[in-house]
Design an enzyme around this catalytic site. Structure first.
Site, PDB file in Angstrom:
ATOM      1  CE1 TYR A  62      21.233  36.771  55.161  1.00 16.33           C
ATOM      2  CE2 TYR A  62      20.500  34.496  55.003  1.00 16.33           C
ATOM      3  CZ  TYR A  62      21.450  35.464  54.763  1.00 16.33           C
ATOM      4  OH  TYR A  62      22.600  35.133  54.128  1.00 16.33           O
ATOM      5  CG  ASP A 102      25.438  34.572  54.872  1.00 15.07           C
ATOM      6  OD1 ASP A 102      26.269  33.660  54.777  1.00 15.07           O
ATOM      7  OD2 ASP A 102      24.506  34.730  54.050  1.00 15.07           O
ATOM      8  CE  LYS A 123      28.341  50.586  58.796  1.00 15.72           C
ATOM      9  NZ  LYS A 123      29.757  50.935  58.727  1.00 15.72           N
ATOM     10  CG  ASP A 167      32.682  49.571  59.058  1.00 19.36           C
ATOM     11  OD1 ASP A 167      32.665  49.433  60.298  1.00 19.36           O
ATOM     12  OD2 ASP A 167      32.427  50.648  58.483  1.00 19.36           O
TER      13      ASP A 167
HETATM   14  O1  AKG Z   1      20.379  29.723  51.690  1.00 21.33           O
HETATM   15  C1  AKG Z   1      21.261  30.019  50.924  1.00 21.33           C
HETATM   16  O2  AKG Z   1      21.208  29.748  49.720  1.00 21.33           O
HETATM   17  C2  AKG Z   1      22.484  30.748  51.414  1.00 21.33           C
HETATM   18  C3  AKG Z   1      22.621  30.696  52.900  1.00 21.33           C
HETATM   19  C4  AKG Z   1      23.970  31.068  53.357  1.00 21.33           C
HETATM   20  O3  AKG Z   1      24.767  31.663  52.677  1.00 21.33           O
HETATM   21  C5  AKG Z   1      24.382  30.677  54.702  1.00 21.33           C
HETATM   22  O4  AKG Z   1      23.584  30.168  55.462  1.00 21.33           O
HETATM   23  O5  AKG Z   1      25.548  30.894  55.046  1.00 21.33           O
HETATM   24 MG    MG Z   2      26.653  31.994  53.686  1.00 27.30          MG
END
Ligand code: AKG
Ligand code: MG
Ligand code: NDP
Length: 580
Positions: A164, A306, A234, A282
């Site tokens: 990210y 996420d 993972k 997983d």
């Molecule tokens: O920033 C985004 O567009 C997605 C972020 C995301 O999926 C989240 O923070 O859960």
């Molecule tokens: Mg998200």
């Protein structure tokens, strides 16, 4: 600080961070908000009204949020000149930085090109390193699993690193050619299968980044009497990033919290009994479904978190009801936001569920120490769901429900605030009373048994006023709480304090009471000793976790959490003595 397009409310004051890491929240705090793109507009309109109503109801005008709108996303792009910087203007970041606490609706991120995520940028620029996403079941919510009530997990998602970080280069670009050449020529990399057409992303994961996240997760587990912290990674495949996360996580548990290995490790246990363990991502995604009770606090990397947070939300009603917070526990900066996105197909239809933002607001109020208003939000949402007055997402899965728009659902939530919750279980009401008692006692300067009595009575009055239970129920619950508390204080005077180690004593009220007794130490053990008869439990009463021994036949009943005392299953007698 002077802003260009942001209007600072005249009647508000700043929230500040105190010396000991405790927030100073004035009665009219300035709280920043971004309404968000797409459905964010509908949701925010309803949510702001509900949050204001909860504060008004809880404090009768003594407290009020001074909202300050700041801008990001499409609205901001149109306001600030439609150039690249207009998506997330510097003054928005400055405002969040200066005013500490904010709440936001979702913001759109284009796929495969265009601007990078504004949501992620906010987290990174303000160094909000924890993404906190609790996942808990609300009675009556439609769920695809058999036992949604088993799901009570809190995800600590690392929020500043991992893939990210946004370090990536497009296939065919000059930059990616340079990176691939470096990897092949300088690093001897031979594993890029199609070097001519590969995009490349970088996944930084650091010891410091891991340590502060895992530290926050373990501290949360301790403060909230949770049983375990699971490091989800993972690390079998990504050995030095995800594997590093796992190893550094265990190091934090051992070096900073005194954990010792169980059966030769790597699982380990804190002195108060909390288990720190790990699971590969997983299988963790399967086991959170099949063995939900084995997961409690989860600490994980950004991308895993996420995926996991949306997947877990599905078990308890979907992302329409999944809240979140982005927090830096050191600076105090926090932005609260739903787990879901902008759901563009429903934009401006006044249709979607505002509960995720409402519950994010509930987390915000609690973070500010305004727990009475936070309780009202929970009570209002609970009430609306139990009454089967819900938005489209729940309506399509519920028999006999009434479909409401976003704004109507907001009205329904407000109408259920402060109403008597006849359907609440007495054991939950008892736990709520114990928790409020603990909070009030903690907040007071005095730590005496007299003050404990005052705090308990105040807790009863507050919760009765908020409609958590009726006057009569409140009096009974307080009687049971007083009995359990006195009994615990007596045991504490006579036996080791370790007995009341919060993680050993079980869930619910017992944890609140044990935390309180540990905190106040000997001051509370001076509580007037009562006769055994006065502190014995009878069938039909509510009591906290512990062992009940039948006075007539000696049969033991083990309560892991608060519950109603049954007649003795062996001899049907109705009086018990309690131990731990
Ligand atoms: O920033 C985004 O567009 C997605 C972020 C995301 O999926 C989240 O923070 O859960
Ligand atoms: Mg998200
Ligand atoms: N923190 C943030 O601001 C986030 C932003 N995003 C961004 O949002 C945009 C859209 O993303 P997308 O993948 O479609 O995900 P969304 O979360 O926006 O929507 C996916 C689906 O989830 C359901 N849903 C979402 N919100 C609600 C709600 N409030 N009430 C009820 N149901 C809801 C809807 O399901 P159904 O169709 O079944 O009714 C919807 O179609 C993207 O640009 C993405 O980057 C995504 C996640 C987080």
């Amino acid at each position: 600080m002077a802003f260009d397009k942001i209007c600072v409310p005249e009647n508000g004051e700043k929230i500040t961070m105190g010396k000991e890491g405790k927030l100073n929240v004035p009665d009219q705090p300035i709280v920043t908000f971004i309404e968000g793109d797409g459905t964010g507009r509908d949701i925010w309109r309803a949510s702001q009204r509900v949050l204001d109503a909860a504060v008004e109801k809880a404090y009768a005008g003594r407290r009020k949020i001074a909202w300050m709108e700041v801008f990001a996303g499409e609205k901001s792009w149109n306001m600030y000149g439609q150039d690249d910087d207009a998506w997330l203007p510097q003054e928005t970041l400055d405002a969040f930085s200066e005013y500490l606490i904010g709440i936001k609706g979702p913001l759109t991120t284009p796929i495969g090109g265009g601007i990078s995520s504004l949501n992620v940028a906010l987290r990174q620029k303000l160094d909000l390193y924890t993404c906190l996403r609790p996942v808990k079941y609300f009675e009556g919510v439609p769920s695809p699993v058999k036992r949604p009530e088993d799901v009570d997990m809190v995800i600590f998602r690392e929020n500043s690193e991992d893939i990210y970080a946004g370090i990536e280069w497009a296939a065919g670009s000059d930059e990616v050619k340079k990176v691939i050449a470096f990897l092949q020529d300088e690093m001897g990399v031979t594993k890029i299968r199609f070097p001519e057409s590969s995009g490349i992303g970088v996944k930084p994961v650091s010891q410091e980044g891991t340590a502060r996240l895992v530290r926050a997760a373990i501290q949360y587990a301790i403060d909230n009497n949770r049983d375990s912290v699971t490091l989800v990674h993972k690390g079998n495949i990504m050995k030095f990033t995800e594997g590093g996360f796992r190893n550094w996580g265990y190091e934090v548990a051992k070096n900073e919290f005194g954990a010792v290995e169980i059966d030769g490790g790597p699982w380990c246990q804190l002195p108060n009994g909390i288990v720190v363990k790990d699971a590969i991502a997983d299988i963790a995604l399967q086991q959170v479904l099949t063995r939900a009770t084995e997961f409690d606090v989860i600490a994980t990397l950004n991308l895993n978190g996420d995926y996991l947070s949306d997947a877990l939300a599905a078990q308890v009603g979907g992302i329409g009801i999944a809240p979140g917070a982005n927090i830096n526990y050191t600076s105090g900066h926090a932005i609260f936001e739903a787990t879901h996105g902008t759901a563009p197909k429903y934009a401006d239809k006044d249709m979607v569920n505002p509960s995720s933002v409402l519950l994010s607001g509930e987390m915000m109020l609690r973070y500010m120490g305004w727990s009475e208003a936070a309780d009202l939000i929970l009570q209002g949402i609970n009430g609306a769901i139990v009454a089967k007055t819900v938005t489209y997402d729940f309506h399509r899965l519920m028999e006999g429900a009434t479909k409401l728009s976003t704004s109507e659902f907001g009205d329904a939530v407000i109408s259920h605030m402060g109403a008597s919750s006849e359907k609440a279980k007495p054991e939950d009401q008892y736990d709520e009373l114990a928790e409020r008692f603990k909070e009030l006692f903690e907040a007071g300067a005095e730590k005496s048994s007299e003050f404990a009595q005052i705090a308990m009575e105040k807790a009863r009055q507050q919760l009765t006023a908020a409609g958590a239970f009726s006057e009569e129920q409140g009096k009974n619950l307080k009687r049971f709480l007083e009995r359990d508390f006195t009994q615990m204080a007596n045991v504490m005077r006579d036996e080791a304090k370790e007995k009341f180690n919060p993680s050993r004593v079980g869930a619910g009220a017992m944890s609140s009471l044990s935390t309180l007794l540990n905190m106040a130490g000997s001051a509370l053990s001076s509580i007037a000793e009562r006769t055994q008869k006065a502190i014995s439990c009878r069938s039909g009463e509510i009591t906290s976790a512990g062992t009940l021994t039948c006075n007539a036949c000696g049969h033991d009943l083990h309560f892991k959490k608060t519950g109603r005392v049954p007649p003795c299953p062996t001899c049907h007698a109705t009086e018990f003595r309690k131990s731990y």
